[in-house]
Design an enzyme around this catalytic site. Structure first.
Site, mmCIF file in Angstrom:
data_model
loop_
_atom_site.group_PDB
_atom_site.id
_atom_site.type_symbol
_atom_site.label_atom_id
_atom_site.label_comp_id
_atom_site.label_asym_id
_atom_site.label_seq_id
_atom_site.Cartn_x
_atom_site.Cartn_y
_atom_site.Cartn_z
ATOM 1 N N SER A 1 -54.442 -23.567 2.295
ATOM 2 C CA SER A 1 -55.596 -22.753 2.142
ATOM 3 C C SER A 1 -55.413 -21.412 1.571
ATOM 4 O O SER A 1 -54.169 -20.966 1.316
ATOM 5 C CB SER A 1 -55.902 -22.408 3.738
ATOM 6 O OG SER A 1 -56.986 -21.750 3.680
ATOM 7 N N LYS B 1 -50.478 -22.072 8.010
ATOM 8 C CA LYS B 1 -50.608 -22.551 6.525
ATOM 9 C C LYS B 1 -49.402 -21.963 5.722
ATOM 10 O O LYS B 1 -48.599 -22.783 4.983
ATOM 11 C CB LYS B 1 -51.980 -22.465 6.111
ATOM 12 C CG LYS B 1 -53.204 -23.191 6.661
ATOM 13 C CD LYS B 1 -53.070 -24.739 6.447
ATOM 14 C CE LYS B 1 -53.991 -25.440 7.296
ATOM 15 N NZ LYS B 1 -53.520 -27.220 7.228
ATOM 16 N N TYR C 1 -54.099 -19.463 12.782
ATOM 17 C CA TYR C 1 -54.340 -20.881 12.055
ATOM 18 C C TYR C 1 -53.871 -20.352 10.443
ATOM 19 O O TYR C 1 -53.059 -21.207 9.890
ATOM 20 C CB TYR C 1 -55.836 -21.011 11.907
ATOM 21 C CG TYR C 1 -56.387 -21.714 10.658
ATOM 22 C CD1 TYR C 1 -56.205 -23.113 10.585
ATOM 23 C CD2 TYR C 1 -56.882 -21.117 9.624
ATOM 24 C CE1 TYR C 1 -56.257 -23.937 9.626
ATOM 25 C CE2 TYR C 1 -57.149 -21.690 8.378
ATOM 26 C CZ TYR C 1 -56.802 -23.140 8.376
ATOM 27 O OH TYR C 1 -57.345 -23.926 7.381
ATOM 28 N N ASP D 1 -55.157 -41.164 12.607
ATOM 29 C CA ASP D 1 -56.188 -40.044 13.363
ATOM 30 C C ASP D 1 -56.220 -40.077 14.736
ATOM 31 O O ASP D 1 -56.248 -41.075 15.057
ATOM 32 C CB ASP D 1 -57.483 -39.958 12.396
ATOM 33 C CG ASP D 1 -58.207 -38.643 12.493
ATOM 34 O OD1 ASP D 1 -58.364 -38.141 13.538
ATOM 35 O OD2 ASP D 1 -58.454 -38.099 11.318
ATOM 36 N N PHE E 1 -73.113 -13.109 8.901
ATOM 37 C CA PHE E 1 -71.964 -11.994 9.702
ATOM 38 C C PHE E 1 -71.701 -10.985 8.467
ATOM 39 O O PHE E 1 -70.724 -10.949 7.750
ATOM 40 C CB PHE E 1 -70.809 -13.122 9.837
ATOM 41 C CG PHE E 1 -70.788 -13.869 10.927
ATOM 42 C CD1 PHE E 1 -71.486 -13.650 11.978
ATOM 43 C CD2 PHE E 1 -70.213 -15.091 10.790
ATOM 44 C CE1 PHE E 1 -71.662 -14.689 13.038
ATOM 45 C CE2 PHE E 1 -70.290 -16.216 11.764
ATOM 46 C CZ PHE E 1 -71.205 -16.170 12.934
#
Ligand code: UD1
Length: 337
Positions: free
Chosen positions: A124, A153, A149, A31, A218
């Site tokens: 995802s 994936k 993003y 990491d 939202f």
């Protein structure tokens, strides 16, 4: 097995490290702490009872990866390390393509050099876009991603699939996560976003503790029963255990293998239901207001998880209530630090 956990200091990674140890495996964390904190290592030690092996470094660097594979005899890899802020990815697409796609390619290359075949990849549910029906199954065609993003994936999945199709020894699984929330029940580790959280639950807990004035919901004018978005919120410990199940399943598959699995609860809750549950489970009132819709939000998504139940022999054990109680316990513990 010795398991390299890239991004092992992150939210899902750290919880997976705990589950790996409790199942008798030896995790090695790589990491760079770009979106995590070294204090996670202490939290892990407090749960596990000993230090976890870790190397500080960026996995988008082949030499760093080689160093890890030379230092430790790695039997399998779980690749969490990635940038994950949807909004930032729209503004800085190259950062996301370079980091998320670049690190996966380098990792696969270095794994092949060291003859390591087993890889579990963090994908995802964003690869489904806005689903035409829910719960969504793995056989449903993916849709174009709604952010760079999300596209990393989709591309990551394609890179894994094509590498396996090219032949050779490669045993890869993509896990399509729904929305992970909660924290370890010990409150030693949890979600630790740097800066203003973009995800819902850390924003809720930071508001409840007084670090943020109020949560903005939202949009409440969606075509759903209460007008707010619907998500499949899964306890992070249940999600962590799915990685273990995937790794163990990889011990049983042919030497050239690729598959994808939805990892969620199979149930959808609205954002408003989640807020109400948070209030009732933790006996408090949350300061929130209704704001405009956030660009790019999916209206309604939750997963069909039968494939993971049947093939990986994995299922969720924790409820939304437990997840929200654990998230709050963690936020309170953080406030005392
Ligand atoms: C998004 C991505 C997901 C990714 C995750 C990582 C999409 C469709 N999904 O999940 O792939 O893995 O981010 O960060 O791109 N909300 C509020 N107020 C807030 C924050 C959130 O009302 O302050 C609402 C959102 O509108 C949404 C829900 O809460 O309806 C969940 O939001 P969030 O936690 O950001 O996750 P996703 O957008 O579902």
């Amino acid at each position: 097995m010795n398991i390299l956990v890239t991004g092992g200091a992150g939210f899902i990674g750290s919880h997976t490290v705990v589950e790996l140890v409790s199942a008798g495996h030896k995790p090695i964390i790589l990491d760079d702490f770009s979106n995590s904190n070294k204090s996670v290592l202490l939290g892990l030690k407090n749960i596990i009872g000993h230090d976890v092996d870790f190397i500080e470094g960026n996995c988008n660097d082949e030499d760093t990866l080689r160093k890890v594979f030379k230092t430790f005899k790695i039997d399998g890899v779980i690749h969490f390390a990635a940038a994950k802020a949807v909004g930032e990815s729209v503004k800085k697409p190259l950062k996301y393509y370079e980091l998320n796609v670049g690190s996966l390619i380098k990792l696969i290359k270095v794994m092949a050099e060291f003859k390591v075949t087993k890889l579990v990849f963090s994908s995802s549910c964003t690869v489904y876009g806005e689903p035409d029906f829910v719960p969504i199954t793995e056989s449903t065609p993916r849709k174009p991603a709604n952010s760079p993003y999300g596209n990393t994936k989709t591309m990551g999945e394609d890179i894994l699939r094509d590498t396996v199709l090219a032949g050779g020894n490669a045993q890869f699984i993509s896990l399509r996560y729904f929305n992970p929330i909660g924290a370890h029940e010990s409150a030693e580790i949890g979600e630790l976003p740097s800066g203003v959280p973009s995800n819902l639950v850390p924003y809720i807990t930071q508001t409840a503790i007084g670090a943020r004035e109020s949560l903005t919901l939202f949009g409440d004018d969606y075509d759903t029963p209460d007008g707010t978005n619907i998500r499949d919120f899964i306890h992070v410990v249940d999600l962590a255990k799915a990685h273990l199940a995937a790794l163990e399943y990889l011990n049983t598959v042919p030497s050239n293998f690729y598959d994808v699995f939805n990892i969620g609860t199979g149930k959808g809750y609205s954002v408003m239901e989640l807020i109400k549950t948070f209030e009732s489970v933790n006996d408090l009132k949350l300061n929130y207001k209704i704001g405009p819709r956030r660009t790019g939000d999916t209206v309604k998504i939750y997963g069909d998880v039968k494939k993971a139940n049947d093939v990986l022999k994995w299922k969720t054990e924790k409820s939304l209530e437990e997840a929200l109680a654990d998230a709050w316990k963690w936020e309170q513990k953080l406030a005392k630090k």
